[in-house]
Design a protein around this motif. Structure first.
Motif, PDB file in Angstrom:
ATOM      1  N   SER A  98       8.672  -8.916   4.571  1.00  0.00           N
ATOM      2  CA  SER A  98       7.469  -9.593   5.379  1.00  0.00           C
ATOM      3  C   SER A  98       6.837  -8.727   6.388  1.00  0.00           C
ATOM      4  CB  SER A  98       7.967 -10.905   6.099  1.00  0.00           C
ATOM      5  OG  SER A  98       7.180 -11.318   6.956  1.00  0.00           O
ATOM      6  N   ARG A  99       5.551  -8.989   6.589  1.00  0.00           N
ATOM      7  CA  ARG A  99       4.978  -8.219   7.665  1.00  0.00           C
ATOM      8  C   ARG A  99       5.264  -8.785   9.026  1.00  0.00           C
ATOM      9  NH1 ARG A  99      -0.965  -6.602   5.124  1.00  0.00           N
ATOM     10  NH2 ARG A  99      -0.235  -5.471   3.471  1.00  0.00           N
ATOM     11  N   GLY A 124       3.883 -16.149   3.752  1.00  0.00           N
ATOM     12  CA  GLY A 124       3.738 -14.602   3.685  1.00  0.00           C
ATOM     13  C   GLY A 124       5.172 -14.107   3.750  1.00  0.00           C
ATOM     14  N   VAL A 125       6.252 -14.658   3.622  1.00  0.00           N
ATOM     15  CA  VAL A 125       7.547 -14.188   3.760  1.00  0.00           C
ATOM     16  C   VAL A 125       8.138 -14.332   2.286  1.00  0.00           C
ATOM     17  CG1 VAL A 125       9.730 -14.431   4.646  1.00  0.00           C
ATOM     18  CG2 VAL A 125       7.904 -14.672   6.218  1.00  0.00           C
ATOM     19  N   ARG A 126       8.762 -13.344   1.819  1.00  0.00           N
ATOM     20  CA  ARG A 126       9.746 -13.378   0.553  1.00  0.00           C
ATOM     21  C   ARG A 126      10.975 -13.304   1.222  1.00  0.00           C
ATOM     22  NH1 ARG A 126       7.128 -12.068  -4.324  1.00  0.00           N
ATOM     23  NH2 ARG A 126       5.173 -12.306  -4.201  1.00  0.00           N
ATOM     24  N   ILE A 185      11.340 -14.254  12.477  1.00  0.00           N
ATOM     25  CA  ILE A 185      11.608 -15.181  11.385  1.00  0.00           C
ATOM     26  C   ILE A 185      13.022 -15.703  11.472  1.00  0.00           C
ATOM     27  CG2 ILE A 185      12.244 -14.810   8.852  1.00  0.00           C
ATOM     28  CD1 ILE A 185      10.051 -12.661   8.740  1.00  0.00           C
TER      29      ILE A 185
END
Length: 344
Positions: free
Chosen positions: A171-172, A212-214, A178
């Motif tokens: 993730s950016r 937007g998070v994997r 997170i």
């Protein structure tokens, strides 16, 4: 210190007692005791139950004056004091005296709070979510023995009686943000290792990952195995399914063990690679494999079902399978998943 205490004792018995309390905690700090030993010694000195709680972990340490662990029960505190580190309150210490407070309780709690802050600063857990990558790597590496792993987890601030789940993240967004979202008010640490973020947490709420998070979530109790599972689960994430729990993969997880050269040479996987050259065809096949229904796939793609049917007809010819049959759909799903794994 003893000479000073002797001179002051002639002036005021309370001052003499306070000096002895200060000397008592100075000795404990020189011996580099941990928080349980600090609480146990404090309970013996105060002759009543003493407790320590850290806000960041929620951990409660509570001992009776006879040295027994009293953390399983609760009672009202007769007096409390904050644990402060770098001008931030990180916890609380307290006494549970059944009668009226002792004249020295304030002094005792003040020194207990100072000593507890020193222990936290020296051994952890740190207040921040971000952790030393070297410690995190020690905790999750399969090359370390259990003693080294347990020590790393302790230095990171994880109590021995709580499970530790490992999450692999791409993730950016900042990892500490997170970590705070998926594990609020419980022990959680994060670090970046190469191109993958690692989050260690006592609980993980998959629904709280931000867009937007994997993320791949390990299921094993051992942190080293959980890390392997988390990395595997991360490989199965897609834009449609950005968070994957390893426990939910089942037999699909076996695909991750297939060597890439063998998977690449498979006829079905090679056909998917050709289909992927057309983004619309790939999206159509993905939607159909995800839903198993032409009409539901059309709804996902915001297309008329007849348009999706024409695309699927062409895709079926490229694959050489009949997508409307159960066996053909299973082959397409497996081939699509195996093709995606080639990129990791």
């Amino acid at each position: 210190m003893e000479a000073l205490a002797e001179r002051l004792s002639h002036l005021d018995a309370h001052v003499h007692g306070a000096i002895r309390v200060v000397a008592f905690y100075d000795t404990l700090m020189r011996r580099r005791v941990d928080l349980p030993a600090l609480a146990r010694a404090s309970a013996g000195l105060a002759e009543c139950v003493a407790g320590v709680r850290l806000h960041g972990t929620g951990r409660v340490i509570r001992f009776s004056p006879d040295g027994g662990d009293a953390s399983a029960s609760t009672a009202s505190a007769s007096s409390t004091a904050p644990i402060t580190l770098d001008e931030e309150e990180i916890g609380t210490v307290w006494l549970e005296r059944p009668g009226p407070p002792s004249p020295l309780d304030d002094v005792l709690l003040d020194r207990l709070a100072i000593a507890a802050a020193a222990v936290v600063e020296r051994y952890g857990p740190a207040r921040t979510t971000m952790a030393d990558p070297a410690l995190v790597e020690l905790a999750i590496s399969s090359d370390n023995d259990e003693a080294a792993r347990a020590r790393a987890l302790r230095l990171l601030g994880f109590p021995a009686d709580l499970p530790v789940h490992v999450v692999a993240v791409r993730s950016r967004l900042p990892l500490d943000r997170i970590g705070g979202l998926i594990c609020p008010a419980r022990p959680v640490k994060a670090a970046q290792l190469a191109d993958v973020g690692v989050i260690l947490a006592t609980t993980v709420d998959p629904a709280r990952f931000p867009p937007g998070v994997r993320a791949g979530i390990g299921a094993a109790e051992s942190p080293d195995r959980s890390w392997r599972e988390a990395r595997t689960a991360l490989r199965f994430t897609t834009s449609r399914q950005p968070v994957v729990h390893h426990a939910g993969l089942g037999a699909l997880g076996l695909l991750a063990q297939v060597p890439k050269d063998i998977a690449r040479d498979n006829a079905d996987v090679a056909a998917i690679a050709r289909i992927a050259e057309n983004a619309e065809d790939l999206a159509t096949l993905d939607a159909y494999c995800a839903t198993g229904s032409l009409r539901r796939a059309a709804d996902l793609l915001h297309l008329h079902h007849s348009s999706v049917a024409r695309r699927l007809e062409q895709i079926a010819k490229t694959l050489g399978v009949e997508l409307t049959e159960p066996t053909g759909l299973v082959r397409a799903r497996l081939a699509l998943t195996a093709w995606r794994l080639l990129d990791d």
